[in-house]
Design an enzyme around this catalytic site. Structure first.
Site, PDB file in Angstrom:
ATOM      1  N   CYS A  41     -19.800  16.279  31.106  1.00 56.68           N
ATOM      2  CA  CYS A  41     -19.994  17.718  31.337  1.00 56.68           C
ATOM      3  C   CYS A  41     -20.940  18.182  30.240  1.00 56.68           C
ATOM      4  CB  CYS A  41     -18.662  18.454  31.244  1.00 56.68           C
ATOM      5  SG  CYS A  41     -18.852  20.262  31.181  1.00 56.68           S
ATOM      6  N   CYS A  83     -25.829  20.040  35.388  1.00 61.22           N
ATOM      7  CA  CYS A  83     -24.390  20.269  35.491  1.00 61.22           C
ATOM      8  C   CYS A  83     -23.802  19.110  36.284  1.00 61.22           C
ATOM      9  CB  CYS A  83     -24.155  21.587  36.212  1.00 61.22           C
ATOM     10  SG  CYS A  83     -22.435  21.935  36.576  1.00 61.22           S
TER      11      CYS A  83
HETATM   12  N1  DGL Z   1     -21.543  22.112  32.472  1.00 58.36           N
HETATM   13  C1  DGL Z   1     -20.977  21.715  33.701  1.00 58.36           C
HETATM   14  C2  DGL Z   1     -20.930  20.208  33.897  1.00 58.36           C
HETATM   15  O1  DGL Z   1     -21.761  19.496  33.374  1.00 58.36           O
HETATM   16  C3  DGL Z   1     -19.768  22.396  34.260  1.00 58.36           C
HETATM   17  C4  DGL Z   1     -18.967  23.338  33.460  1.00 58.36           C
HETATM   18  C5  DGL Z   1     -18.150  24.256  34.358  1.00 58.36           C
HETATM   19  O2  DGL Z   1     -18.726  25.230  34.806  1.00 58.36           O
HETATM   20  O3  DGL Z   1     -16.971  23.959  34.622  1.00 58.36           O
HETATM   21  O4  DGL Z   1     -20.106  19.718  34.606  1.00 58.36           O
END
Ligand code: DGL
Length: 267
Positions: free
Chosen positions: A181, A70
């Site tokens: 993301c 993430c």
């Molecule tokens: N998938 C996450 C990232 O790579 C974040 C998504 C979220 O929870 O806002 O930043």
């Protein structure tokens, strides 16, 4: 022992998908923090406390390394977690800004990410370091996280959302799109339709899995490639600490892997 991989939600499965290819002899725990998704619109303090809880869970499950799949959690919490859990290798995904700038071939670079990632110093410092010619633009796309969590990957609403977000940009100037993301990987087909033909779409997944391999190798903690193959490739899936064992939940996960497989050829 397991390799723990986590995200706020389904985005981190991109990384798991790649890790299963490169490390078929390892076993994994995948944790989606569905009680707290999205992270990208929360405060840094909130995200740090969620990440801390996940890491404690991973340690209790006997993980030999944890991958923060993430970008938002890496930006907000990786440094703090590394100093708190010194014995545990913690690897975090980050937007692939450096390779994008290196490969841009005279064109601009667009980095799409969550609001928290865009506002965190970590990304801003990275951009300052590599963007001598001021060719990098940052764009927040929090709506895609919501679409992804509802399983809406391709629809007129997704297209309209992205068209509206891109409206202020002269898209033909861009040669690179950095997916900052992990949730955004599910939308590569729509990005491809809306962006100029030759644009290169990249993200930090492969680099992060390679970094995981280097770190484990340096600690002699990798299961050897020659090990019994049938003993590897297993994944236990958790939604905020609750193991997913029901047929519907596991079927949904299979569908996500299928979607990611389809998207993986669109880089
Ligand atoms: N998938 C996450 C990232 O790579 C974040 C998504 C979220 O929870 O806002 O930043």
């Amino acid at each position: 022992m397991y390799i723990g991989i986590f995200d706020s939600g389904i985005g981190g499965m991109t990384l798991l998908h790649q890790a299963l290819v490169l490390l078929p002899q390892e076993n994994f725990i995948f944790y989606a923090d569905t009680d707290h998704v999205p992270y990208g619109t929360k405060s840094r303090e909130q995200v740090v406390s969620y990440v801390d809880e996940v890491i404690r869970f991973m340690i209790a499950q006997n993980c030999k390394a944890v991958v923060i799949a993430c970008n938002t959690a890496t930006a907000a919490a990786a440094e703090q977690m590394r100093s708190k859990y010194k014995e545990l290798p913690i690897i975090g995904i980050e937007p692939a800004v450096k390779p994008a700038v290196a490969e841009r071939d005279g064109k601009r670079v667009m980095v799409v990410a969550t609001p928290l990632t865009v506002h965190e110093k970590r990304l801003q410092k990275l951009v300052e370091r590599v963007d001598d010619e001021h060719v990098v633009d940052l764009l927040e796309l929090p709506g895609l996280v919501e679409f992804a969590e509802r399983g809406e990957f391709e629809s007129e609403h997704v297209t309209a959302y992205l068209q509206e977000k891109f409206a202020g940009y002269a898209l033909e100037q861009y040669g690179e799109l950095v997916l900052g993301c992990t949730h955004f990987n599910y939308f590569k087909d729509t990005f491809r339709t809306l962006l100029p033909q030759g644009i290169h779409i990249l993200d930090g997944t492969l680099g992060t899995v390679r970094q995981l391999m280097r770190v484990l190798a340096s600690k002699e903690a990798l299961v050897p490639q020659t090990a019994d193959e049938a003993a590897g490739g297993k994944v236990r899936y958790f939604a905020s600490g609750r193991e997913i064992l029901d047929a519907d939940g596991l079927e949904r996960i299979n569908k996500l892997h299928e979607r990611l497989e389809k998207m993986s050829v669109l880089s």
